[in-house]
Design an enzyme around this catalytic site. Structure first.
Site, PDB file in Angstrom:
ATOM      1  CG  HIS A 267      46.428  34.274  43.019  1.00  0.00           C
ATOM      2  ND1 HIS A 267      45.460  34.104  43.984  1.00  0.00           N
ATOM      3  CD2 HIS A 267      47.628  34.032  43.632  1.00  0.00           C
ATOM      4  CE1 HIS A 267      46.043  33.764  45.122  1.00  0.00           C
ATOM      5  NE2 HIS A 267      47.356  33.716  44.948  1.00  0.00           N
TER       6      HIS A 267
ATOM      7  CD  GLU B 161      18.681  73.719  40.792  1.00  0.00           C
ATOM      8  OE1 GLU B 161      18.927  73.766  42.005  1.00  0.00           O
ATOM      9  OE2 GLU B 161      17.962  72.850  40.267  1.00  0.00           O
ATOM     10  CG  HIS B 162      23.355  72.719  39.533  1.00  0.00           C
ATOM     11  ND1 HIS B 162      23.269  73.038  40.865  1.00  0.00           N
ATOM     12  CD2 HIS B 162      22.473  71.714  39.333  1.00  0.00           C
ATOM     13  CE1 HIS B 162      22.379  72.251  41.438  1.00  0.00           C
ATOM     14  NE2 HIS B 162      21.895  71.435  40.530  1.00  0.00           N
TER      15      HIS B 162
ATOM     16  CB  VAL C 115      10.384  57.723  51.588  1.00  0.00           C
ATOM     17  CG1 VAL C 115      10.524  57.430  53.064  1.00  0.00           C
ATOM     18  CG2 VAL C 115       9.988  59.185  51.361  1.00  0.00           C
TER      19      VAL C 115
ATOM     20  CG  ASP D 167      16.520  59.635  37.895  1.00  0.00           C
ATOM     21  OD1 ASP D 167      17.039  58.602  37.435  1.00  0.00           O
ATOM     22  OD2 ASP D 167      16.987  60.252  38.877  1.00  0.00           O
TER      23      ASP D 167
ATOM     24  CE  LYS E 134      27.974  56.687  45.444  1.00  0.00           C
ATOM     25  NZ  LYS E 134      26.923  57.661  45.716  1.00  0.00           N
TER      26      LYS E 134
ATOM     27  N   GLY F 101      13.711  55.092  55.366  1.00  0.00           N
ATOM     28  CA  GLY F 101      13.964  54.463  54.077  1.00  0.00           C
ATOM     29  C   GLY F 101      15.341  53.834  54.038  1.00  0.00           C
TER      30      GLY F 101
ATOM     31  CD  GLU G 294      12.485  49.752  53.808  1.00  0.00           C
ATOM     32  OE1 GLU G 294      11.412  49.572  53.208  1.00  0.00           O
ATOM     33  OE2 GLU G 294      13.309  50.645  53.505  1.00  0.00           O
TER      34      GLU G 294
END
Length: 487
Positions: A466, A36-37, A291, A332, A51, A201, A224
Site C-alpha cells: 500500500h 526480412e528483418h 479486421v 501466429d 507501444k 475493426g 465493428e
C-alpha cells in the site's frame, strides 16, 4: 553438400528467435531463416513500435492536462508526427540489434532469405529446406538488416519449426493501397496526421490505433461488425472501455459493416450498413483496415508435404507438432490467440518436447493473458463472466472500482474496474478482467495465481503493498465473498 542442423526455425519473430535461443541452450545445432528483418512483425511493425507511438500520445495527453496536476506549461503543446515516428523506429531498431546480439551470443546461425521445405525428415534422413533470395520488399523506414552468416542454398535439419507469423487480413473491395486505405504498416509511419480517420475493426489493433490517433488530434470513427467493441473481452469491461473512449471523442458503430468504399483524391468514403439496415456514408481522410490477420502459410511447401492447414493456419497439437513428423509450427501461423507471448512460450514448449525435457506440459490457451494498450488500458485472462455461465459453472463475481483506490486517485486515474470470476464451490480463479491505468502490468499477478491453482483464500491472505493499484486485485476477490474492506 548441404549444411545439417538439429533444428532450423523459419521466421525470427518473438516465437522464432526465442525458440532458437532455447534450442541452442538445449545443445542443439540451430539455425534461423529470416527473409526480412530480425524480430519479425512484432518487434518491427507491431507490438513494440505501436507501444512507442502510444507512449508519445500518453505524454501528450498528460501535457495537455497538466493543470489537473497543479502544473503550468507555457507555450503550445502539439505533436510532431515526424519526430513521433522517428522515436518509434529507433525503439524498433535498438531491439532489432538486440536480437542479432542474442543470435550471436547463443551461436545460432542466421540464414538470410526465403525458405521452402522440400523434404520432411524420415527415419535417419533429415528434412530439407531450400533458401532462395527473398521476394519480399522490405518496408521503409526500417532498421538495417544484419549481415547474414550464411547464404542462400540447401540446408538440412531433423526438426523444422515454422514461425512465419501472420499478416493483415484483406477484405475484397477494401484492399489497402498504402495511401487512403491503410493496414497497421502504414498507420505506424504516417507522414502527416490525418484530420479524420475511419477504423474498421475494434480488436486490439483497431482500438490501439483509434486511441493513438484520437489523442493526437484526429476525428476517429470505429466500425465493428459484432455487438461490442473489443469482442474477446468481458462484456462489462468492454462497455466501460467504450464509455471512456467515447468521452475522448471516439465514435463507435457496432453491429455495422462497411459494404463499399469510394476513394477520392485525398479522402475515402465508407458506406456503412447499420444494424437496422440503414446505410450511412462516412467520409474521412484515411481508413485503417484492422479486421484481423491471417497466417503466412503460402510458398512454404506445406501442401506438397501434406501438412494440414485449417482456416489459414497450421494445425498443431499442444506441443507444436503437425501431422507430418519432423515439422512443427508455433505462434501466429499455428493459430489463435495470435499474441507474441503465446508464440514465445509455444516455441519453448515445442523445442523442449523435441529434446525430451522432463515435465513439459502442453500449452494451456486458457491461461494466456491478453492486453490492449489504449487509454484506458484493457487486460484479461481466463473465462469471461458470460463464458463461465455458458459452460455451466457456478460462480462468484467480484468487482472493485478504481475510484475507491488511493493510488489511482493520487495518479489522477480513478476510472476503471478490476473484475474476478471464481468457482463458487472450489474457490478456483477462473478469470480476471481489468480496465484502467496500468492494468497491462497488473494482469500477470492473476496469471501467476491461475498457474499455481491459487484459491480465493490464498489470494485473500496475500499481503499487497500500500498504496498500489495492485491492492484492487485482492479487493476484487474479497468483494466476490462480500468481504471488501475499502468499498
Amino acid at each position: 553438400m548441404a549444411d545439417t542442423y538439429d533444428v532450423i526455425i523459419i521466421g525470427s519473430g518473438p516465437g522464432g528467435y526465442v525458440t532458437a535461443v532455447r534450442s541452442a541452450q538445449l545443445g542443439f545445432k540451430t539455425a534461423i531463416v529470416e527473409r526480412e528483418h530480425l524480430g519479425g512483425i512484432c518487434l518491427n511493425w507491431g507490438c513494440i513500435p505501436t507501444k512507442a507511438l502510444l507512449r508519445s500520445a500518453e505524454i501528450l495527453h498528460y501535457a495537455q492536462h497538466a493543470g489537473d496536476y497543479g502544473l503550468k506549461l507555457d507555450g503550445s503543446i502539439k505533436p510532431d508526427p515526424a519526430a513521433v515516428v522517428e522515436r518509434s523506429r529507433k525503439v524498433s531498431g535498438r531491439l532489432n540489434n538486440g536480437v542479432s546480439f542474442l543470435m550471436k551470443k547463443n551461436k545460432v546461425d542466421i540464414i538470410w532469405g526465403e525458405a521452402k521445405i522440400s523434404k520432411a525428415s524420415k527415419g535417419n534422413e533429415p528434412g530439407e529446406i531450400v533458401v532462395s533470395k527473398s521476394s519480399k520488399k522490405p518496408m521503409e523506414p526500417q532498421p538495417p538488416a544484419p549481415k547474414s552468416t550464411l547464404a542462400e542454398g540447401t540446408y538440412k535439419a531433423r526438426h523444422i519449426i515454422l514461425a512465419t507469423g501472420a499478416r493483415p487480413r484483406v477484405l475484397p473491395g477494401i484492399e489497402p493501397d498504402g495511401k487512403l486505405i491503410w493496414t497497421y504498416f502504414e498507420a505506424m509511419v504516417p507522414k502527416d496526421i490525418p484530420k479524420s480517420l475511419i477504423v474498421m475493426g475494434s480488436g486490439a489493433i483497431g482500438i490501439e490505433f483509434a486511441s493513438f490517433y484520437r489523442t493526437i488530434g484526429a476525428d476517429v470513427t470505429v466500425v465493428e461488425l459484432l455487438p461490442q467493441i473489443l469482442p474477446v473481452e468481458d462484456a462489462e469491461i468492454s462497455k466501460l472501455a467504450r464509455r471512456q473512449l467515447e468521452k475522448q471523442g471516439i465514435k463507435f458503430h457496432v453491429e455495422a459493416k462497411v459494404t463499399k468504399v469510394e476513394k477520392g483524391t485525398n479522402q475515402v468514403s465508407a458506406h456503412v450498413e447499420m444494424k437496422d439496415g440503414r446505410v450511412e456514408k462516412i467520409t474521412a481522410d484515411r481508413l485503417i483496415s484492422a479486421v484481423g490477420v491471417q497466417g503466412n502459410v503460402e510458398n512454404l511447401g506445406l501442401e506438397e508435404l501434406g501438412v494440414k492447414v485449417e482456416r489459414g493456419t497450421v494445425a498443431v497439437d499442444g506441443y507444436g507438432g503437425t501431422n507430418v513428423p519432423g515439422i512443427y509450427a508455433i505462434g501466429d501461423v499455428a493459430g489463435p490467440p495470435m499474441l507474441a507471448h503465446k508464440a514465445e512460450h509455444e516455441g519453448v514448449i515445442c523445442v523442449e518436447k523435441i529434446a525430451g525435457v522432463p515435465g513439459v506440459h502442453a500449452l494451456d490457451k486458457g491461461r494466456i493473458p491478453g492486453c490492449t494498450y489504449c487509454q484506458p488500458q484493457v487486460a484479461s485472462v481466463g473465462l469471461t463472466e458470460e463464458k463461465a455461465r455458458e459452460l455451466g459453472r457456478d460462480i462468484r463475481v467480484g468487482r472493485f472500482q478504481f475510484a475507491a483506490n488511493g493510488k489511482a486517485i493520487a495518479l489522477g486515474e480513478d476510472q476503471g474496474l478490476i473484475k474476478t470470476i471464481l468457482d463458487k464451490k472450489t474457490g478456483e480463479l477462473l478469470g480476471a478482467h481489468m480496465v484502467g491505468a496500468e492494468v497491462t502490468e497488473l494482469i500477470q499477478g492473476f496469471v501467476v495465481a491461475m498457474n499455481l491453482e491459487t484459491t480465493e483464500e490464498e489470494l485473500m491472505h496475500t499481503v499487497f503493498p500500500h498504496p498500489t493499484l495492485s491492492e484492487m486485485m485482492k479487493e476484487s476477490v474479497l468483494d466476490a465473498y462480500g468481504r471488501s474492506l475499502n468499498a
